[in-house]
Scaffold this motif. Structure first.
Motif, PDB file in Angstrom:
ATOM      1  N   HIS A  75     -15.770  10.006  15.162  1.00  0.00           N
ATOM      2  CA  HIS A  75     -16.165  11.405  14.983  1.00  0.00           C
ATOM      3  C   HIS A  75     -17.448  11.542  14.166  1.00  0.00           C
ATOM      4  O   HIS A  75     -18.295  12.380  14.460  1.00  0.00           O
ATOM      5  N   SER A  76     -17.604  10.690  13.141  1.00  0.00           N
ATOM      6  CA  SER A  76     -18.737  10.848  12.225  1.00  0.00           C
ATOM      7  C   SER A  76     -19.926   9.975  12.563  1.00  0.00           C
ATOM      8  O   SER A  76     -21.042  10.239  12.114  1.00  0.00           O
ATOM      9  N   ASN A  77     -19.672   8.905  13.336  1.00  0.00           N
ATOM     10  CA  ASN A  77     -20.705   7.907  13.650  1.00  0.00           C
ATOM     11  C   ASN A  77     -21.208   7.196  12.395  1.00  0.00           C
ATOM     12  O   ASN A  77     -22.302   6.639  12.390  1.00  0.00           O
ATOM     13  N   LYS A  78     -20.412   7.213  11.329  1.00  0.00           N
ATOM     14  CA  LYS A  78     -20.799   6.564  10.087  1.00  0.00           C
ATOM     15  C   LYS A  78     -19.750   5.525   9.685  1.00  0.00           C
ATOM     16  O   LYS A  78     -18.556   5.738   9.840  1.00  0.00           O
ATOM     17  N   GLY A  79     -20.249   4.416   9.170  1.00  0.00           N
ATOM     18  CA  GLY A  79     -19.362   3.408   8.629  1.00  0.00           C
ATOM     19  C   GLY A  79     -18.922   3.772   7.225  1.00  0.00           C
ATOM     20  O   GLY A  79     -19.159   4.883   6.741  1.00  0.00           O
ATOM     21  N   CYS A  80     -18.298   2.832   6.538  1.00  0.00           N
ATOM     22  CA  CYS A  80     -17.845   3.085   5.165  1.00  0.00           C
ATOM     23  C   CYS A  80     -17.587   1.755   4.484  1.00  0.00           C
ATOM     24  O   CYS A  80     -17.656   0.690   5.109  1.00  0.00           O
ATOM     25  N   ILE A  81     -17.292   1.826   3.216  1.00  0.00           N
ATOM     26  CA  ILE A  81     -16.921   0.650   2.435  1.00  0.00           C
ATOM     27  C   ILE A  81     -15.460   0.771   2.025  1.00  0.00           C
ATOM     28  O   ILE A  81     -15.051   1.786   1.453  1.00  0.00           O
ATOM     29  N   ILE A  82     -14.682  -0.237   2.334  1.00  0.00           N
ATOM     30  CA  ILE A  82     -13.264  -0.288   1.984  1.00  0.00           C
ATOM     31  C   ILE A  82     -13.075  -1.415   0.981  1.00  0.00           C
ATOM     32  O   ILE A  82     -13.534  -2.534   1.194  1.00  0.00           O
ATOM     33  N   LYS A  83     -12.408  -1.127  -0.108  1.00  0.00           N
ATOM     34  CA  LYS A  83     -12.132  -2.140  -1.113  1.00  0.00           C
ATOM     35  C   LYS A  83     -10.633  -2.216  -1.371  1.00  0.00           C
ATOM     36  O   LYS A  83      -9.993  -1.195  -1.612  1.00  0.00           O
ATOM     37  N   LEU A  84     -10.102  -3.414  -1.301  1.00  0.00           N
ATOM     38  CA  LEU A  84      -8.684  -3.630  -1.593  1.00  0.00           C
ATOM     39  C   LEU A  84      -8.550  -4.845  -2.496  1.00  0.00           C
ATOM     40  O   LEU A  84      -9.366  -5.767  -2.435  1.00  0.00           O
ATOM     41  N   SER A  85      -7.510  -4.843  -3.295  1.00  0.00           N
ATOM     42  CA  SER A  85      -7.221  -6.019  -4.107  1.00  0.00           C
ATOM     43  C   SER A  85      -5.770  -6.421  -3.925  1.00  0.00           C
ATOM     44  O   SER A  85      -4.907  -5.597  -3.623  1.00  0.00           O
ATOM     45  N   LEU A  86      -5.521  -7.705  -4.119  1.00  0.00           N
ATOM     46  CA  LEU A  86      -4.150  -8.190  -4.048  1.00  0.00           C
ATOM     47  C   LEU A  86      -3.281  -7.493  -5.089  1.00  0.00           C
ATOM     48  O   LEU A  86      -2.129  -7.134  -4.813  1.00  0.00           O
ATOM     49  N   PHE A  87      -3.841  -7.273  -6.288  1.00  0.00           N
ATOM     50  CA  PHE A  87      -3.055  -6.660  -7.352  1.00  0.00           C
ATOM     51  C   PHE A  87      -2.691  -5.211  -7.013  1.00  0.00           C
ATOM     52  O   PHE A  87      -1.529  -4.807  -7.160  1.00  0.00           O
ATOM     53  N   ASP A  88      -3.675  -4.419  -6.566  1.00  0.00           N
ATOM     54  CA  ASP A  88      -3.389  -3.026  -6.217  1.00  0.00           C
ATOM     55  C   ASP A  88      -2.357  -2.936  -5.103  1.00  0.00           C
ATOM     56  O   ASP A  88      -1.469  -2.076  -5.118  1.00  0.00           O
ATOM     57  N   SER A  89      -2.481  -3.817  -4.111  1.00  0.00           N
ATOM     58  CA  SER A  89      -1.559  -3.785  -2.975  1.00  0.00           C
ATOM     59  C   SER A  89      -0.137  -4.083  -3.425  1.00  0.00           C
ATOM     60  O   SER A  89       0.825  -3.431  -2.996  1.00  0.00           O
ATOM     61  N   MET A  90       0.020  -5.074  -4.304  1.00  0.00           N
ATOM     62  CA  MET A  90       1.362  -5.406  -4.765  1.00  0.00           C
ATOM     63  C   MET A  90       1.881  -4.384  -5.763  1.00  0.00           C
ATOM     64  O   MET A  90       3.080  -4.081  -5.796  1.00  0.00           O
ATOM     65  N   ALA A  91       0.984  -3.820  -6.580  1.00  0.00           N
ATOM     66  CA  ALA A  91       1.414  -2.775  -7.513  1.00  0.00           C
ATOM     67  C   ALA A  91       2.004  -1.593  -6.749  1.00  0.00           C
ATOM     68  O   ALA A  91       2.982  -0.971  -7.206  1.00  0.00           O
ATOM     69  N   GLU A  92       1.442  -1.281  -5.593  1.00  0.00           N
ATOM     70  CA  GLU A  92       1.997  -0.196  -4.774  1.00  0.00           C
ATOM     71  C   GLU A  92       3.405  -0.540  -4.300  1.00  0.00           C
ATOM     72  O   GLU A  92       4.288   0.318  -4.268  1.00  0.00           O
ATOM     73  N   TRP A  93       3.631  -1.783  -3.929  1.00  0.00           N
ATOM     74  CA  TRP A  93       4.972  -2.214  -3.544  1.00  0.00           C
ATOM     75  C   TRP A  93       5.953  -2.101  -4.702  1.00  0.00           C
ATOM     76  O   TRP A  93       7.162  -1.965  -4.497  1.00  0.00           O
ATOM     77  N   MET A  94       5.451  -2.198  -5.921  1.00  0.00           N
ATOM     78  CA  MET A  94       6.311  -2.179  -7.105  1.00  0.00           C
ATOM     79  C   MET A  94       6.603  -0.770  -7.593  1.00  0.00           C
ATOM     80  O   MET A  94       7.101  -0.576  -8.711  1.00  0.00           O
ATOM     81  N   ALA A  95       6.330   0.228  -6.775  1.00  0.00           N
ATOM     82  CA  ALA A  95       6.437   1.626  -7.197  1.00  0.00           C
ATOM     83  C   ALA A  95       7.829   1.992  -7.720  1.00  0.00           C
ATOM     84  O   ALA A  95       7.957   2.649  -8.757  1.00  0.00           O
ATOM     85  N   VAL A  96       8.875   1.581  -7.032  1.00  0.00           N
ATOM     86  CA  VAL A  96      10.230   1.998  -7.442  1.00  0.00           C
ATOM     87  C   VAL A  96      10.634   1.397  -8.774  1.00  0.00           C
ATOM     88  O   VAL A  96      11.037   2.135  -9.689  1.00  0.00           O
ATOM     89  N   PRO A  97      10.561   0.063  -8.962  1.00  0.00           N
ATOM     90  CA  PRO A  97      10.920  -0.447 -10.303  1.00  0.00           C
ATOM     91  C   PRO A  97      10.000   0.073 -11.403  1.00  0.00           C
ATOM     92  O   PRO A  97      10.440   0.262 -12.541  1.00  0.00           O
ATOM     93  N   LEU A  98       8.719   0.334 -11.069  1.00  0.00           N
ATOM     94  CA  LEU A  98       7.806   0.874 -12.073  1.00  0.00           C
ATOM     95  C   LEU A  98       8.195   2.293 -12.465  1.00  0.00           C
ATOM     96  O   LEU A  98       8.199   2.648 -13.654  1.00  0.00           O
ATOM     97  N   LEU A  99       8.553   3.129 -11.491  1.00  0.00           N
ATOM     98  CA  LEU A  99       8.986   4.490 -11.793  1.00  0.00           C
ATOM     99  C   LEU A  99      10.271   4.493 -12.616  1.00  0.00           C
ATOM    100  O   LEU A  99      10.447   5.305 -13.534  1.00  0.00           O
ATOM    101  N   HIS A 100      11.188   3.576 -12.298  1.00  0.00           N
ATOM    102  CA  HIS A 100      12.413   3.468 -13.086  1.00  0.00           C
ATOM    103  C   HIS A 100      12.079   3.168 -14.544  1.00  0.00           C
ATOM    104  O   HIS A 100      12.670   3.756 -15.462  1.00  0.00           O
ATOM    105  N   TYR A 101      11.122   2.264 -14.773  1.00  0.00           N
ATOM    106  CA  TYR A 101      10.757   1.926 -16.145  1.00  0.00           C
ATOM    107  C   TYR A 101      10.002   3.066 -16.822  1.00  0.00           C
ATOM    108  O   TYR A 101      10.305   3.435 -17.967  1.00  0.00           O
TER     109      TYR A 101
END
Length: 373
Positions: free
Chosen positions: A185-211
């Motif tokens: 739609h935009s004809n424009k690219g972008c920059i995507i940044k991901l880290s192993l830590f951020d990705s796993m921290a998201e998986w840890m949402a439930v035990p983190l919320l409990h704490y």
């Protein structure tokens, strides 16, 4: 309409996370050029399990083209620029700062090639005190707290596969698909940044919320669920193990009457809600073990099936290899054919094409000729 058969992906990659992402793109029909050093992706040397080839490399590099480049060499750097000028996606997971020092940082590429989608995969991201640290799967499992909630009450444990790498690679794949759709739609690219830590921290949402909201740290409970009960492994009278899962009160009532044969448990004040069953797990497990210890696994399964209670067997890898539900495909490798696990997604309008795992530099001459000018 998004069509990955017309998509060129260039991936300067090694190990697991970025190769997982580009492998998914290759399975979806994209042309993937894998850039390797002269010594190759070091995952090629992890083991020699499959006809002398690495199991990791066979798994993650089907359908790619291997191009050997030294991006510090001016001629090879110019070749990479010519390829990127025609590319749709550029993925990299080099050591922190390495890609920018080589002149291929995402900010610079975004200026040169406005339609290019750049995906940077790192250990801990570009900011914060950990930004310069190398990161591998086990290290991030430990840093993210994943290892602390995995294992038995006696000791923490590692998830037995590269969970951080796979999670990050899958999230990178999803983000790239979203970016490709947006570019339609935009004809424009972008920059995507991901880290192993951020990705796993998201998986840890439930035990983190409990704490964060109760101050309670999730306990390690082995082959059991930390916050749902009964949901775990029990040994039958013949020594075989069965894993059961009770998800709601209706199933609990059925489990008491049809499987344990004791409807009175439904009114037991210690067991009348999931939270109470978790709090009184030892007491409840003792009641279940008393019944299961007098039955064979097949007899327990018969009762579970009659009550429509979810269950599974605690298989080892030989059990997986012989599992009636396991789907395999045969692929070509540099050393012969190999049977591998089939892609999980089954498309009604697309037949999976068997793809080859490339030898180191197998496509270098072809790609150099194609992008010679």
């Amino acid at each position: 309409m998004l069509n990955l058969q017309n998509t060129l992906v260039v991936s300067l990659e090694h190990a697991v996370a970025a190769p997982y992402c580009s492998n998914r793109l290759a399975q979806a029909g994209a042309r993937v050029i894998k850039i390797e050093r002269a010594e190759g992706d070091f995952a090629r040397g992890y083991d020699s399990t499959v006809h002398g080839e690495s199991a990791y490399f066979i798994w993650l590099n089907q359908g790619k083209e291997s191009l050997v480049l030294n991006i510090k060499d001016s001629k090879d750097a110019m070749l990479l620029h010519r390829i990127l000028a025609s590319a749709d996606v550029f993925i990299q997971n080099l050591a922190p700062g390495a890609i920018a020092r080589a002149g291929f940082g995402s900010d610079e590429l975004a200026k040169l090639y406005p339609r290019l989608i750049c995906c940077d995969i790192s250990g801990y991201g570009d900011s914060g005190e950990y930004r310069g640290m190398k990161a591998y799967d086990l290290l991030v499992q430990c840093e993210s707290g994943m290892a602390s909630i995995t294992g038995t009450p006696d000791a923490p444990g590692r998830v037995g596969v590269s969970a951080c790498d796979i999670n990050c690679g899958q999230q990178a794949y999803s983000a790239i698909l979203e970016a490709l759709i947006e570019r339609e739609h935009s004809n424009k690219g972008c920059i995507i940044k991901l880290s192993l830590f951020d990705s796993m921290a998201e998986w840890m949402a439930v035990p983190l919320l409990h704490y964060d909201y109760t101050g309670i740290i999730q306990k390690r409970v082995g082959i059991s669920h930390a916050t749902i009960s009964p949901y775990g492994a029990y040994t039958c009278g013949d020594g075989a193990v069965i894993v059961i899962a009770i998800q709601n009160e209706r199933e609990w009532l059925t489990f008491c009457s049809d499987v344990l044969g004791d409807p009175s448990l439904q009114k037991n004040p210690k067991l009348q809600s999931n939270q109470l069953r978790v709090a009184n797990r030892s007491y409840m497990d003792q009641l279940i073990n008393q019944v299961f210890s007098g039955l064979s696994q097949s007899q327990v399964i018969e009762r579970l099936q009659q009550g429509k209670i979810a269950y599974g067997k605690l298989n080892d890898i030989s059990g997986l290899s012989n599992h009636p539900q396991l789907r395999r495909i045969s692929i070509d490798t540099p050393s012969g054919k190999a049977d591998v696990v089939a892609p999980a997604a089954i498309h009604s309008n697309k037949k999976h094409v068997l793809q080859k795992v490339p030898a180191l530099g197998e496509h270098s001459d072809l790609i150099r000729r194609q992008f010679s000018k």
